[in-house]
Motif scaffolding. Structure first.
Motif, short mmCIF file in Angstrom:
data_model
loop_
_atom_site.label_atom_id
_atom_site.label_comp_id
_atom_site.label_asym_id
_atom_site.label_seq_id
_atom_site.Cartn_x
_atom_site.Cartn_y
_atom_site.Cartn_z
N LEU A 1 28.28 47.10 40.20
CA LEU A 1 27.82 47.03 41.58
C LEU A 1 26.91 45.83 41.81
CD1 LEU A 1 27.74 48.26 44.38
CD2 LEU A 1 25.96 49.83 43.59
N PHE A 2 26.09 45.50 40.83
CA PHE A 2 25.23 44.32 40.95
C PHE A 2 26.08 43.05 41.09
CE2 PHE A 2 21.66 46.88 39.34
CZ PHE A 2 20.65 46.42 40.18
N TYR A 3 27.19 42.99 40.38
CA TYR A 3 28.08 41.84 40.52
C TYR A 3 28.65 41.79 41.93
CZ TYR A 3 31.84 38.52 39.67
OH TYR A 3 32.68 37.43 39.74
N ILE A 4 29.05 42.92 42.46
CA ILE A 4 29.60 42.97 43.81
C ILE A 4 28.56 42.52 44.83
CG2 ILE A 4 30.52 44.52 45.59
CD1 ILE A 4 31.67 46.21 43.25
N TRP A 5 27.33 42.98 44.67
CA TRP A 5 26.25 42.54 45.57
C TRP A 5 26.07 41.03 45.51
CZ3 TRP A 5 22.74 47.07 43.75
CH2 TRP A 5 22.90 48.16 44.60
N TYR A 6 26.12 40.48 44.29
CA TYR A 6 25.97 39.03 44.13
C TYR A 6 27.04 38.28 44.92
CZ TYR A 6 27.01 34.54 41.94
OH TYR A 6 27.32 33.22 41.72
N GLY B 1 29.57 34.62 48.38
CA GLY B 1 30.43 34.57 49.57
C GLY B 1 29.83 33.77 50.71
N PRO B 2 28.57 34.04 51.11
CA PRO B 2 27.97 33.30 52.23
C PRO B 2 27.83 31.81 51.99
CG PRO B 2 26.75 35.32 51.82
CD PRO B 2 27.72 35.17 50.69
N ALA C 1 28.36 42.17 58.43
CA ALA C 1 29.20 43.18 57.78
C ALA C 1 28.88 43.30 56.29
CB ALA C 1 30.68 42.82 57.97
N ALA C 2 28.64 42.18 55.61
CA ALA C 2 28.34 42.21 54.18
C ALA C 2 26.99 42.89 53.93
CB ALA C 2 28.34 40.80 53.60
N GLY C 3 25.99 42.58 54.75
CA GLY C 3 24.70 43.23 54.59
C GLY C 3 24.78 44.72 54.86
N SER D 1 26.69 46.36 51.92
CA SER D 1 25.86 46.34 50.71
C SER D 1 24.80 47.42 50.75
CB SER D 1 25.21 44.96 50.54
OG SER D 1 26.19 43.97 50.34
N PHE D 2 24.23 47.65 51.92
CA PHE D 2 23.23 48.72 52.05
C PHE D 2 23.85 50.09 51.81
CE2 PHE D 2 21.23 51.93 54.84
CZ PHE D 2 20.00 52.02 54.21
N LEU D 3 25.04 50.30 52.35
CA LEU D 3 25.72 51.58 52.12
C LEU D 3 26.04 51.78 50.65
CD1 LEU D 3 28.21 51.74 55.15
CD2 LEU D 3 26.05 52.97 54.87
#
Length: 283
Positions: A158-163, A169-170, A187-189, A192-194
């Protein structure tokens, strides 16, 4: 409807779904079902070649509808001995993990196709989402404390996905420009919070047996609705004015009549000319 479901499909564990939990799941199923029908109707208002993101949403919502129908019917669970807070078994809903196995990578794909990430970056991120789901399922099925080892592997993924969502991505070039970048960042923020709340729910439910199965259903159900129908409607709305040609999504097939130049005859063995949108018409 909830009463008949539990009567026909009796719970199979000590800690199990209640009638009120089944009622909530039927309500969540209704949300997914109505959202699915809405997106299907919306898709037909889009021109051919500009439906990819809507069709991904259809797959996500169809899968969610089937999963919530199963859970509301008290189907798709298996008993697993609990580690904490009591003795006996708890219902572990493998049908939910099947849902996430399909929908989580697609939600990320929906987002990441809007960025300038390479195919290899997108593939790796989708793989990490699969790792997250599979480790969660294996951890939930393991009755011993070794489940927390799998949990740690999942959180690492999950940490990799957040990165990727929040940093890599941005910082890529968005072909569709600043408007799409703004929508992506929101949408990404949001997503990521969910995603932060899912591991917390798992630790309180399948992992620690702190909350009841009904409370688990309410928690996960709210998260799935926010990560599914609400997220998809928001993201599709942000894409409403974007020219799909900027994404460079081409099928490489020339079966559509629009792929051929008008009023042109072709000699045998020659390749027909294509319009600028012909290759994308089958996306």
């Amino acid at each position: 409807m909830g009463n008949s479901a539990l009567d026909l499909n009796p719970p199979n564990a000590t800690f199990h779904l209640s009638t009120h939990g089944s009622d909530w799941l039927w309500a969540a199923f209704s949300v997914f079902g109505v959202s699915l029908l809405t997106v299907v109707a919306w898709t037909f208002t889009r021109p051919r070649g500009a439906r990819l993101f809507h069709q991904i949403a259809i797959v996500v919502l169809t899968t969610g509808s089937l999963a919530y129908f199963s859970m509301a019917s008290d189907l798709g669970a298996t008993p697993v001995p609990v580690e904490f807070r009591g003795e006996g078994t708890r219902q572990i809903w493998f049908v939910r993990y099947i849902q996430w196995f399909i929908t989580f990578p697609l939600l990320l794909l929906e987002l990441l196709l809007a960025t300038g990430l390479s195919l290899s970056d997108i593939f790796t991120t989708l793989f990490m989402s699969i790792v997250l789901v599979i480790t969660g399922l294996v951890a939930a099925l393991v009755p011993s404390t070794y489940k927390w080892g799998y949990y740690t592997f999942g959180v690492s993924a999950l940490f990799y996905i957040w990165y990727v969502l929040l940093w890599h991505g941005p910082h890529t070039t968005f072909a569709a420009g600043g408007v799409l970048r703004r929508g992506y960042l929101l949408a990404a923020g949001y997503l990521s919070f969910l995603l932060l709340l899912y591991p917390i729910a798992w630790a309180c439910a399948e992992g620690g047996n702190v909350i009841s199965v009904t409370s688990e259903m309410i928690w996960y159900g709210i998260l799935d609705i926010f990560a599914g129908p609400i997220f998809l409607f928001f993201f599709l709305w942000e894409l409403r004015g974007v020219d799909y040609a900027t994404f460079g999504l081409h099928s490489g097939k020339y079966t559509d009549k629009s792929a051929y130049a008008p009023n042109t005859t072709h000699a045998a063995g020659t390749v027909p000319a294509t319009t600028s949108t012909g290759a994308a018409g089958n996306v």
